[in-house]
Structures are given as structure tokens and as C-alpha cells.
Design a protein around this motif. Sequence first.
Motif, PDB file in Angstrom:
ATOM      1  N   ARG A  32     -12.114  -5.150  -1.197  1.00  0.00           N
ATOM      2  CA  ARG A  32     -13.286  -5.175  -2.047  1.00  0.00           C
ATOM      3  C   ARG A  32     -13.372  -5.389  -3.394  1.00  0.00           C
ATOM      4  O   ARG A  32     -14.361  -4.828  -3.817  1.00  0.00           O
ATOM      5  N   ASP A  33     -12.042  -5.426  -3.942  1.00  0.00           N
ATOM      6  CA  ASP A  33     -12.125  -5.656  -5.512  1.00  0.00           C
ATOM      7  C   ASP A  33     -12.785  -7.079  -5.623  1.00  0.00           C
ATOM      8  O   ASP A  33     -13.666  -7.550  -6.756  1.00  0.00           O
ATOM      9  N   ALA A  34     -12.937  -7.910  -5.127  1.00  0.00           N
ATOM     10  CA  ALA A  34     -13.886  -9.501  -5.156  1.00  0.00           C
ATOM     11  C   ALA A  34     -15.225  -8.714  -4.631  1.00  0.00           C
ATOM     12  O   ALA A  34     -16.409  -9.754  -5.504  1.00  0.00           O
ATOM     13  N   ALA A  60      -4.833   7.837   2.335  1.00  0.00           N
ATOM     14  CA  ALA A  60      -4.826   6.853   1.240  1.00  0.00           C
ATOM     15  C   ALA A  60      -2.717   7.401   0.372  1.00  0.00           C
ATOM     16  O   ALA A  60      -2.218   5.911   0.153  1.00  0.00           O
ATOM     17  N   GLN A  61      -2.517   8.211   0.427  1.00  0.00           N
ATOM     18  CA  GLN A  61      -0.969   8.665   0.038  1.00  0.00           C
ATOM     19  C   GLN A  61      -0.133   7.694   1.177  1.00  0.00           C
ATOM     20  O   GLN A  61       0.771   7.614   0.560  1.00  0.00           O
ATOM     21  N   PHE A  62       0.125   7.477   2.312  1.00  0.00           N
ATOM     22  CA  PHE A  62       0.926   6.753   2.235  1.00  0.00           C
ATOM     23  C   PHE A  62       1.500   5.418   1.941  1.00  0.00           C
ATOM     24  O   PHE A  62       2.040   5.078   1.845  1.00  0.00           O
ATOM     25  N   GLY A  76      -3.787  -3.136   0.060  1.00  0.00           N
ATOM     26  CA  GLY A  76      -3.352  -3.484   0.245  1.00  0.00           C
ATOM     27  C   GLY A  76      -4.228  -4.863   1.010  1.00  0.00           C
ATOM     28  O   GLY A  76      -5.278  -4.990  -0.330  1.00  0.00           O
ATOM     29  N   LEU A  77      -4.802  -5.554   2.104  1.00  0.00           N
ATOM     30  CA  LEU A  77      -5.862  -6.837   2.358  1.00  0.00           C
ATOM     31  C   LEU A  77      -7.003  -6.296   1.454  1.00  0.00           C
ATOM     32  O   LEU A  77      -7.835  -6.679   1.019  1.00  0.00           O
ATOM     33  N   ARG A  92      -2.328  -4.911   5.584  1.00  0.00           N
ATOM     34  CA  ARG A  92      -3.741  -5.179   6.079  1.00  0.00           C
ATOM     35  C   ARG A  92      -4.159  -4.189   4.783  1.00  0.00           C
ATOM     36  O   ARG A  92      -4.838  -4.458   4.431  1.00  0.00           O
ATOM     37  N   GLY A  93      -3.804  -2.467   4.594  1.00  0.00           N
ATOM     38  CA  GLY A  93      -3.469  -2.080   4.157  1.00  0.00           C
ATOM     39  C   GLY A  93      -5.203  -0.502   3.723  1.00  0.00           C
ATOM     40  O   GLY A  93      -5.937  -0.804   5.075  1.00  0.00           O
ATOM     41  N   PHE A  94      -6.124   0.395   3.235  1.00  0.00           N
ATOM     42  CA  PHE A  94      -6.800   0.776   3.805  1.00  0.00           C
ATOM     43  C   PHE A  94      -7.368   1.244   2.487  1.00  0.00           C
ATOM     44  O   PHE A  94      -6.990   1.877   1.011  1.00  0.00           O
TER      45      PHE A  94
END
Length: 484
Positions: free
Chosen positions: A184-186, A105-107, A178-179, A172-174
Amino acid sequence: MHYFCVIRQEKLDILVFRFHTIKSKLLFYFAIFLVITFLKPPYKKPKYVRVVLKITFTIIAANFWFDQKKEKIEQIALQLHSINLNTQIINRLESDFFKDEIINAQFYITEKSKYLQQRDSLLIRVRSALQSLENNQETASFDIHHQIADIVNQYNEYEGIFNQLIYLIKYRGFKDYGLEGYMRDAIHQVEDSGRVHLPYHHKLTILMIRRHEKDFILRKQPFYIDLLNKEVNKLRKYVQTKVWPTKVQYRLDGDLQLYQELFIALADVEATIGYNNDQGIRRDLKILAENIKMKLEKLNQVISVSSKELENQITLTLFLIMTTCVVLIIILGYTITRMLSHPIRRLSQSIGEVIQSNFSKNSSLLKLNTKDEIGELSQDFAYMLETVHFTMDEIRQKSAKIEEKQTLLMDSLRYAKQIQQAILPEAYEFEEAFQDYFIIFKAQQIVSGDFYWLHQRGKKTFIAVVDCTGHGVPGAFMSMIGNH
């Protein structure tokens, strides 16, 4: 003008350095001997003698030229080896990045990675080495300029695709970024609303949606996309027809639609990146990496063949020298062997004396102030002897300090043992309390972390056997506290 002078000085330094080698001395003295022989004597020499001498001069000059050319080829080979090695390290850093950083996540917070920083640094070196090869005049004779240019283009293409891949990974994120984070929020919004407004079996539908989501992320199988969309559409149909009031319906349906769109976008990014090394951008990178490796191997083969051809030419030249000038070599060999063997013999005797004295400080090594390999060897041996003396002194001092500290430590432990024994009950106390008894008390490290205790009050006898935490000095402290 100043720059030109600097270049001239550097070339002069190289020539002086080469003259300091034994090989250069041999050729130099051989050339002087031939010059003296070639000078016109008071009497006329036969014509074939002068022809042979001219041929010999030509061979010596050719040998020097071959030597210079061989050094340049070796430099090219070293540069290629450096490029190969750095390319392998770059591939390993990229592999470590994909293995560690894309799930870190730090990246995604800092958008910085130690693997990418090291990779960029090595890539600069590779580009610099390739540019040096491209500008090297020696490579023109091998007809490999187009191959080097092709490799440079391949590296540029590889870098462009790799940067595109890094952008897509960040996009894309993690987890919460990102996406994937937006997705996940949705779905969390859907879960929160569903606790109140959805029946139990549709809450299970949400769990099934999350399961398909996780299965796709973990297994990278496209059919999970269809399964997830099917479950989402089924849930949206129920929300659009059964959920009330309208405000909740719109919000819940909107969250489901947003989640579905984000998931589809994430799946598209995954497909673009590639589910494995044989798909998408990952496949393109793999193909380019293999092409670069193959082209570098071809360059190595060209340089290797050229080096072998040059070695064959040098061998032929040396053979001519041996066959045409054997008499001169014999004469020079005797003189120069005597000149070289004398300092080596003296140095060997000096080393033997040092060894026999067991590297005593009173022993000294012969120093030869010549500027060839023998002089450098003498200086290296002298430096090594000084280092040995210094190291032996340092070891003796440290050994003495260790012995002194060990003595003090053992004295302290023995004294601590006496103090500890002083708090333990005496034998006569046990004899007054018991007719038959025995005591086994053995410390693990001189002083013990355990103790025994005896006390009499009236007709009652109290005895305790106590196991304290720790052993050695800390355990002894605990036994003193426990006894108190």
C-alpha cells in the motif's frame, strides 16, 4: 528412600479411603466371617466345605482386583475425554483467531493474541495427558501404545504446520503492516506522483488497479492477479515512454514495479495459506485435525470395549458370589442391614424435625461421626442447615435495611413534592386572572420535572407551561431552576 516412603503413604491413604465406603465394609465383614468359618474347628469339617470357602476367597480377591482395574480404565477414559474436550476448545480458539485476530492491527503490532495464549496453554495440557497415557502401564494391556504415539506425532506435525501458518499470516500482514502495508505504501507513492504526471485516464487505471487488489484480497480469486498485472504493465509501459522528466519516470516506474512484486508475493502467500479450507496449509491443518479426531475416537472405542468386557467379568464374578455364598449373604445381610439402617433412620428423623420446625435456629441436625458415606451425608446436611440459617439471617437484615431506605426515600420525595407545590401559583391567582380555567398536573414519580408559572404586571398576564429535561428528583431540580 524418602520418595519411596511418600509413594507407600499415598497407597496407604488410597486403601484407607476405599475402606471408608459401604461396599468395602461389606466385603471386609464378609471376608472376616469367612476367615472365622475357615479356621480349623475342633471337629473336622467336610472337604467340600473348605473347597467352597477357598473358592469364595478367590472370588473376593478377584473382585478387589477388578475394582482396581476398572478404576484405572475409568481414569484412562477421563484422560481421553479431557484430551477430546481440550482439542475441541483448541479448534474453536484457532477458528476465533482466524476470524478476529488476522484483521486486528494490534496483533501485528504486538504479535501477541489471547486466543493463541489460551491455545498454547491447552496444548500443554493435551501433551501432558498424552504423555501420561503413554507411560501408563494399563494401556500396555490394550495394545494402544502405538496409537497414542501416532497421535503424539500427529499433534507435533499439526503444531509445526500451525506455526508455519502463523508465520505466513504475520509475514502477509494487514493494512499498514507486513507485505500488505509495504504494498500500500508503494501504490500510495504511485498515486501521489500520478496526480501531477499522469493524464486523467491513467489515473483511472490506478483506481482500477486498486479495485483488482481489493477484489483479490476480499474474494481470493486468482484471476484478479492477471487483471491487476495487466493494468500495471499497461501503466508501466506508458510511464516508460511518455512520462518526463527521466527522474520522475524512473521513480514512478520503480514504485509500480515494487508494488507489482509485493502484490505477487502477497498472492503467493495467500495461495500457500490457502484461499479456503480445502487449499494450501489450511487444507493440511484440516486433514490433520480430522485424523487426530478419528484416532481419538478409535482410542475411545478401545477403552469403551475394554470397560464393557471388564464389567462383564465383574458381573460373572458377582454372580458366582451370589450363587455359591447365598446363605452367608443372607446372614450377613440381616446383621449389616440392621447396622446400616439404624443411623439412616435416625438421620432421616432428624431431617424431618428440622423441616417441621421450618428450619428454625433452635433446631439442630443429628451428626453421625462415622467415616462412611452416611457420616459424610450427615456432615453435609449439618453444613447445609448452618448455611440456610446464615443466609436467612442475611436476607432478613438486608430486607430490613431496604425497607428503612425505602421509607426514607419516600419521605424525602413527599417532602420534595410539598416544596415543589409551594413554588407553583395558587388557585386564587388563577381565579383573579381567568374566569374559566383548569389545571392538570400529574407527576410521573411523585415529584415532577414540569411546572407552570403565572405572573401579572399591570393589565397583562403572563403564563408559562414548562417541560424540563428529566423526571423524578433530577427533573424536580430542573423545575426549581426554571421557576427561579
